[in-house]
Structure formats: C-alpha cells, structure tokens
Design a protein around this motif. Sequence first.
Motif, PDB file in Angstrom:
ATOM      1  N   VAL A  34      -0.201  21.395  -2.843  1.00 19.53           N
ATOM      2  CA  VAL A  34       0.362  22.596  -1.630  1.00 19.53           C
ATOM      3  C   VAL A  34       0.817  21.711  -0.530  1.00 19.53           C
ATOM      4  O   VAL A  34       0.142  21.049   0.080  1.00 19.53           O
ATOM      5  CB  VAL A  34      -0.627  23.446  -1.367  1.00 19.53           C
ATOM      6  CG1 VAL A  34      -0.227  24.428  -0.429  1.00 19.53           C
ATOM      7  CG2 VAL A  34      -1.233  24.355  -2.665  1.00 19.53           C
ATOM      8  N   LYS A  48       3.880  25.444  -3.153  1.00 17.62           N
ATOM      9  CA  LYS A  48       2.847  25.020  -4.275  1.00 17.62           C
ATOM     10  C   LYS A  48       3.625  24.477  -5.245  1.00 17.62           C
ATOM     11  O   LYS A  48       4.425  25.012  -6.003  1.00 17.62           O
ATOM     12  CB  LYS A  48       2.076  26.424  -4.422  1.00 17.62           C
ATOM     13  CG  LYS A  48       1.120  26.036  -5.283  1.00 17.62           C
ATOM     14  CD  LYS A  48       0.104  27.356  -5.431  1.00 17.62           C
ATOM     15  CE  LYS A  48       0.678  28.549  -6.211  1.00 17.62           C
ATOM     16  NZ  LYS A  48      -0.424  29.658  -6.376  1.00 17.62           N
ATOM     17  N   GLU A  64       3.058  34.429 -12.687  1.00 14.23           N
ATOM     18  CA  GLU A  64       2.819  34.661 -11.229  1.00 14.23           C
ATOM     19  C   GLU A  64       4.075  34.845 -10.645  1.00 14.23           C
ATOM     20  O   GLU A  64       3.979  35.662  -9.577  1.00 14.23           O
ATOM     21  CB  GLU A  64       1.945  33.476 -11.042  1.00 14.23           C
ATOM     22  CG  GLU A  64       1.425  33.434  -9.655  1.00 14.23           C
ATOM     23  CD  GLU A  64       1.029  32.012  -9.122  1.00 14.23           C
ATOM     24  OE1 GLU A  64       0.603  31.876  -7.861  1.00 14.23           O
ATOM     25  OE2 GLU A  64       0.779  31.144  -9.858  1.00 14.23           O
ATOM     26  N   ASP A 101      -6.644  29.629   6.075  1.00  8.75           N
ATOM     27  CA  ASP A 101      -7.345  30.722   5.404  1.00  8.75           C
ATOM     28  C   ASP A 101      -8.459  31.025   5.954  1.00  8.75           C
ATOM     29  O   ASP A 101      -8.980  30.308   6.764  1.00  8.75           O
ATOM     30  CB  ASP A 101      -7.603  30.124   3.914  1.00  8.75           C
ATOM     31  CG  ASP A 101      -8.530  28.771   3.734  1.00  8.75           C
ATOM     32  OD1 ASP A 101      -9.612  28.992   4.015  1.00  8.75           O
ATOM     33  OD2 ASP A 101      -8.066  27.783   3.193  1.00  8.75           O
ATOM     34  N   ASN A 148      -8.530  32.330  -0.576  1.00  7.01           N
ATOM     35  CA  ASN A 148      -7.276  33.415  -0.838  1.00  7.01           C
ATOM     36  C   ASN A 148      -6.647  34.335  -0.006  1.00  7.01           C
ATOM     37  O   ASN A 148      -6.040  35.101  -0.149  1.00  7.01           O
ATOM     38  CB  ASN A 148      -7.429  33.830  -2.215  1.00  7.01           C
ATOM     39  CG  ASN A 148      -7.390  32.552  -3.467  1.00  7.01           C
ATOM     40  OD1 ASN A 148      -6.818  31.632  -3.272  1.00  7.01           O
ATOM     41  ND2 ASN A 148      -7.881  33.034  -4.491  1.00  7.01           N
ATOM     42  N   ASP A 161      -2.167  33.537  -3.122  1.00  9.35           N
ATOM     43  CA  ASP A 161      -2.545  32.970  -4.285  1.00  9.35           C
ATOM     44  C   ASP A 161      -2.979  34.181  -5.589  1.00  9.35           C
ATOM     45  O   ASP A 161      -3.989  34.440  -5.658  1.00  9.35           O
ATOM     46  CB  ASP A 161      -3.702  32.199  -4.343  1.00  9.35           C
ATOM     47  CG  ASP A 161      -3.966  31.221  -5.356  1.00  9.35           C
ATOM     48  OD1 ASP A 161      -3.475  31.447  -6.484  1.00  9.35           O
ATOM     49  OD2 ASP A 161      -4.388  30.137  -5.091  1.00  9.35           O
ATOM     50  N   GLY A 163      -2.332  33.355  -8.842  1.00 11.68           N
ATOM     51  CA  GLY A 163      -2.542  32.665  -9.901  1.00 11.68           C
ATOM     52  C   GLY A 163      -3.357  33.269 -11.189  1.00 11.68           C
ATOM     53  O   GLY A 163      -3.127  33.014 -12.359  1.00 11.68           O
TER      54      GLY A 163
END
Length: 209
Positions: A34, A48, A64, A101, A148, A161, A163
């Motif tokens: 990232v 990313k 995603e 984060d 996240n 995120d 994913g």
Amino acid sequence: MAQYHSTPAGVIEVLKEQGYTIEKELSRGASGIVFLVKDTEGDPYVIKQINSRDEEELDAVRKEVEILENLSFGYIVTYVNSFEDDAGRIYIVMEYCEGGDLSKVMETHQGESYFEEQQILDWLVQICLALRYIHEKNILHRDIKPQNIFLTEDGYINLGDFGCSKVLERADGYANSVVGAKLYFSPEVCQRRYNSKSEVRRLFLLVLF
C-alpha cells in the motif's frame, strides 16, 4: 522524500505511466503493498497494489473493485479508479485519509486518558451509518476491525478495505465463509451462517476491546 527502496521497478514505472508518484510505503504484506502517492496536480491518494497468484485470486480482487465502484457515501473511503499491469498486478486507487487508521489512533492513546464518551459515540454512529448503507445494498463487509476504519483530517470515520466483502443474492440471504479478523468473529460466523446482524455484533466487539 519518496521512498522507493525494495519497491519493484515495474510497479514504479506503471504508477508513473498512470500519473502517480510514490511518496512513501504505508504497509506491506504477502498480497501486496500500500502506497501513499501524489498525482500530477499534487493531490494525495492511496494505492493498494495487489499481487494475484492465480485466476481465482484475480477474480476476487475484481469483485472487490466491482463493489467499490458502486459505493458512494460520506463515511466510506472513496474509490477513485483501478488498473492492471502486464505482470498480473492490480492497483486500486483510493481516497487518502490523513488521520490514519483507528488502530494507530488507539495505540497513541495507550497509557493516556480514555477517549471522550462523545467522541466514541460520534464514531460509532458514523460506522453504523456506513454499515446501514452497504447492508441496504446487500453487501457484508466481513472484516470490521480498527485497521479497516480510517479517520479523515477532520476526524470523521471512513470505513475501508472491502477485500473480504460479499454481495448477498437477496436481502434475507446468508453468507457461510469464515473470513476476517478472528478477534471480532461473531458466534454466527463460527457457525458458518450469518447476515448483516452479525456485523453489528462485530462492531460491539470492536467497541468492547
């Protein structure tokens, strides 16, 4: 100063071709890297870069991207665009959240006073609004954890995120794959039959811990 050490030369060239310059590496894992980048106008973004080892993983990343393309909400990290290179790497360009984060914010508070109650309530409401938005689209995030949840420069929450996310076929559908951070598993996830209600329990565990 830009940090290029240990970054594959091919990645640097691909990003340059797309109009992005690497400022620094934010994180690195088995699946990719990232980066914090800037575009030709000097605006910051997060990219990313994902390594796809086989067609199944490639399809998962594309799913995603499909989810991200259909999300537009104030408390969700904004998707910008995505692209692939000849080596099978996928790049997802996202909004940059200057506050980092939530896990890093929590780390800086260790040994200090607790967060103000009003601050916790504000963040909780913002996360709940983000979850309600995706649940109305039959999307489960499935990996709610501090890493996240991102903070903007103004201190607002952005859920990110996707994913591990899954789109349910219908509103009353269920998922059965065990994915996400184990610390925040709800009982339903362990039983391999869960829906949006399990995400509320995950959120409760996040607040608890």
